[in-house]
Design an enzyme around this catalytic site. Structure first.
Site: not given
Ligand code: 13P
Length: 337
Positions: A177, A219, A262-263
């Site tokens: 990620e 991711k 991501g917000g």
């Molecule tokens: P968000 O979808 O809230 O961005 O969280 C995903 C996540 O696992 C961030 O590390």
């Protein structure tokens, strides 16, 4: 390394238009989330909230796996069952966040590097013995004046690759990620450039570390305008630019790309995923979701710290999971009132 087993798990994560529920908020982050509903972040509240999510009836229809935090993988429900067993009994795979968070990058105060490699071999071994099938490590890249530096991208890519190789050796599918944050005033073009640079660096490092790309899940962030950018790109542009970057950087052997939200709002996250899958034609990988906020926001609000609201909150989670699963099939048709 048992690549057949890893690749089977990675494929299962994106099978049948399913996605992941990211419920691995660190103690600090979950405290922030709970404070939005006026709930104190005690161990019991954290357990009650996550137990409620995991027990949602029918969740396995849309969710293949849940990413857990270290505390959660060790927790038991109010009636004494491990939270991991609640998931496994439904056919949902438990996964585990193994990074120790994004810390200040020495010499580059505005930038971050993710830590957590020390002792990782042993922790992976323990998590496998507890039933985990996959792991997550989040790197954070910030866009701003003169950042990100190539040093920051390189340091994060290197750590991601070391983590990924350790996980594969230990029997966990690594979710890789690298998140380019949407915070800031930057344009979508800037986000595209930085995302491309980041993914190139990450896949170069994965190659150097002999990570088998058929046994990972990527991711990434979507390519979108900065949150405070004057000009916000539309749905089509987001889908086109995101797919273009991915085609440029991600090997065809990667089984699945599972976006973070991501917000973005719950609904935007669904619309954007749907649009990409509509344009999909013959993309080499599945495009799915691994959302935290975009699956939980409404559920958290409705739950409000009161277990009497569990069923209503579970229904909110199921609605988002169902809509995102439809988006994986390019069949999302909007919200029902
Ligand atoms: P968000 O979808 O809230 O961005 O969280 C995903 C996540 O696992 C961030 O590390």
């Amino acid at each position: 390394m048992d690549i057949v087993k890893l690749s089977n798990v990675a494929n299962k994560m994106v099978e049948d238009n399913k996605g992941l529920l990211a419920a691995d908020e660190s103690t600090g982050t979950i405290a922030k989330r709970l404070s939005t509903i006026g709930v104190e972040s005690t161990e019991d509240y954290r357990r009650d909230y996550r137990e409620m999510l995991f027990k949602a009836d029918g969740l396995a229809e849309y969710i293949s796996g849940v990413i857990l935090f270290d505390e959660t993988i060790r927790q038991k429900s109010q009636d004494g069952k491990s939270l991991t067993a609640i998931l496994s009994d439904k056919g949902i795979m438990p996964g585990i966040k193994v990074d120790k968070g994004a810390k200040s990058l020495a010499g580059h105060d505005e930038e971050k590097v993710t830590e957590g490699l020390d002792g990782l071999v042993e922790r992976v071994e323990e998590y496998v013995s507890m039933g985990a099938k996959f792991a997550k490590w989040r790197a954070v890249i910030t866009i701003g004046d003169s950042i990100p530096t190539s040093y920051c991208i390189k340091a994060n890519a290197h750590a991601l690759a070391r983590y990924a190789r350790i996980c594969q050796e230990g029997g966990l599918v690594p979710i890789v990620e690298p998140e380019v944050l949407m915070d800031g005033e930057h344009s979508i073009a800037k986000c595209e450039d930085v995302t491309k640079l980041t993914l190139k660096a990450v896949f170069n490092e994965l190659f150097d570390h002999s990570v088998d790309s058929s046994g990972i899940v990527l991711k990434p962030n979507m390519v979108i305008s900065g949150k405070n950018c004057q000009e916000q790109a539309g749905v089509e542009e987001i889908a086109d630019r995101t797919i273009a970057v991915l085609l440029n950087c991600v090997p065809a052997s990667v089984p699945g790309i599972m976006f973070l939200s991501g917000g973005q709002s719950e609904i935007d996250s669904t619309i954007h995923l749907n649009e990409m899958n509509k344009k999909k034609n013959d993309l080499p990988w599945s495009l799915s979701y691994s959302y935290g906020r975009a699956l939980q926001e409404s559920a958290l609000k409705v739950w409000g710290g009161d277990n009497n609201n569990n069923m209503k909150a579970q229904e909110k989670l199921l609605v988002r999971a169902r809509q995102n699963s439809l988006a994986c099939a390019a069949k999302y048709e909007g919200e029902v009132a």
